[in-house]
Write an enzyme that holds these catalytic residues in place. Structure first.
Site, PDB file in Angstrom:
ATOM      1  N   LYS A 165       1.073  -1.271  -0.086  1.00 13.69           N
ATOM      2  CA  LYS A 165      -0.020  -0.068   0.003  1.00 13.69           C
ATOM      3  C   LYS A 165       0.838   1.313   0.078  1.00 13.69           C
ATOM      4  CE  LYS A 165      -4.491   1.118   0.633  1.00 13.69           C
ATOM      5  NZ  LYS A 165      -5.552   0.849  -0.364  1.00 13.69           N
ATOM      6  N   THR A 195      -4.392  -4.871   0.586  1.00 13.16           N
ATOM      7  CA  THR A 195      -3.868  -3.380   0.852  1.00 13.16           C
ATOM      8  C   THR A 195      -4.794  -2.589   1.506  1.00 13.16           C
ATOM      9  OG1 THR A 195      -4.474  -2.413  -1.145  1.00 13.16           O
ATOM     10  CG2 THR A 195      -2.635  -3.767  -1.378  1.00 13.16           C
ATOM     11  N   HIS A 247      20.508  26.404 -10.744  1.00 10.02           N
ATOM     12  CA  HIS A 247      21.291  27.408 -11.090  1.00 10.02           C
ATOM     13  C   HIS A 247      20.604  28.766 -10.975  1.00 10.02           C
ATOM     14  CE1 HIS A 247      23.702  24.536 -13.123  1.00 10.02           C
ATOM     15  NE2 HIS A 247      22.682  24.010 -13.790  1.00 10.02           N
TER      16      HIS A 247
END
Length: 340
Positions: A38, A84, A291
């Protein structure tokens, strides 16, 4: 993982070659690795102390189970499968029945419960993210008992806990989505220059003597398995100390800092320090560049002494990505992998 090499006939009687296998059929020459679980389970707990002070532990949990679970794949029989949804419910039961202040101790308790009640499961892997909440401090410095603050997109504490039925657990702690910036004391020069290079060097003697060094840091450290070194019940304090040391080394002394020739050099300095000072067996640092391009205001007759920049996002702008992993090799420190 459950690894099964199927030795049954590839073609059943009455089945034409090229025909897709029907239900309840194994196919020879194919190795199955089966695991399931899960993901994205939010588990939020309020720890209420007798003093009236509360503490919140805000976790997002992923479970992956391995063991004798292959029949669901091979025959369609689900008699080995722990649903699950049941795993999700178990997450909340474990939160109620156990006292914890971090993901590591929670994951150990949850995995232990699953393995104790389901003997055919051989290993449970828990991947946990913790979203830190900051206790509000009132004017005058008093800590509020039950008011907390959190930015919308916070950095996260992480852990991966693997608990096998036989043998010791493996515990990796860490942090992700932590943006770390140095506004000076950084350069990058001496790199390969070929016919396609237009990057200007940054450093002493170059046109640009300084730059901003910024990254969205992911750092992981795996605790040593030497007997007694796993800080059970003390992961929160120990991880705080590791992260504090990581950042102190990354930035250098508060006054003046330390010069970084590259992100790679800084990452190596951090990794070797953590391995030397803490009972960790391996350190991994993933540090993509964020950057900051100096704005060329000279085109408007203005001087920009490295104070105005265009920032970028490493997820939507082409950015360098540096990954460094190292571990102890006997008495020495060995870089495992260095990747750009």
């Amino acid at each position: 993982l459950c690894s099964v090499t199927v030795a049954a006939s590839a073609v059943r009687p009455g089945q034409a070659r090229g025909q897709a296998p029907s239900d309840h059929m194994a196919v020879s020459g194919i190795e199955l690795e089966a695991s399931y679980g899960k993901m994205s389970v939010p588990v939020f707990k309020v720890r209420k102390h007798g003093s009236g002070e509360h503490q919140v532990v805000d976790l997002v949990v992923q479970i992956m189970l391995e063991g004798d679970v292959q029949d669901s794949w091979l025959t369609g029989s689900n008699h080995q499968i722990l649903p699950t949804e049941t795993q999700k419910n178990t997450c909340y039961v474990a939160a109620l029945k156990n006292d914890y202040n971090c993901g590591e101790d929670y994951a150990l308790a949850l995995a232990g419960d699953i393995l104790a009640r389901h003997k055919h499961i051989q290993s449970a892997t828990l991947m946990v993210e913790e979203r830190p909440w900051i206790r509000h401090t009132a004017e005058g410095g008093a800590r509020h008992q039950h008011m907390f603050l959190k930015p919308k997109d916070p950095w996260k504490l992480t852990c991966t806990v693997v608990v096998p039925r036989v043998g010791p657990p493996s515990i990796t702690s860490g942090v992700k989505d932590l943006c770390v910036m140095k506004t000076t004391q950084s350069g990058f020069a001496g790199f390969i220059v070929d016919e396609y290079t237009n990057l200007e060097p940054v450093g002493a003697g170059s046109k640009n003597p300084d730059r901003i060094m910024c990254t969205e840091l992911e750092a992981n450290w795996t605790w040593d398995q030497v007997e007694g070194t796993l800080p059970r019940g003390g992961f929160k304090a120990r991880n705080k100390a590791v992260l504090q040391r990581l950042l102190d080394i990354w930035g250098g002394p508060p006054t003046g800092g330390i010069y970084s020739k590259s992100v790679q050099e800084t990452a190596y300095r951090v990794g070797t320090t953590l391995l030397a000072e803490f009972p960790v067996a391996e350190v991994e640092l993933i540090s993509p560049n964020i950057h900051h391009y100096r704005s060329p205001l000279e085109q408007f007759g203005l001087d920009n002494p490295n104070v105005v920049f265009q920032s970028t996002d490493c997820h939507t702008t082409a950015s360098g990505r540096i990954r460094t992993a190292m571990r102890r090799n006997g008495g020495s420190l060995t870089p495992l992998r260095s990747k750009l």
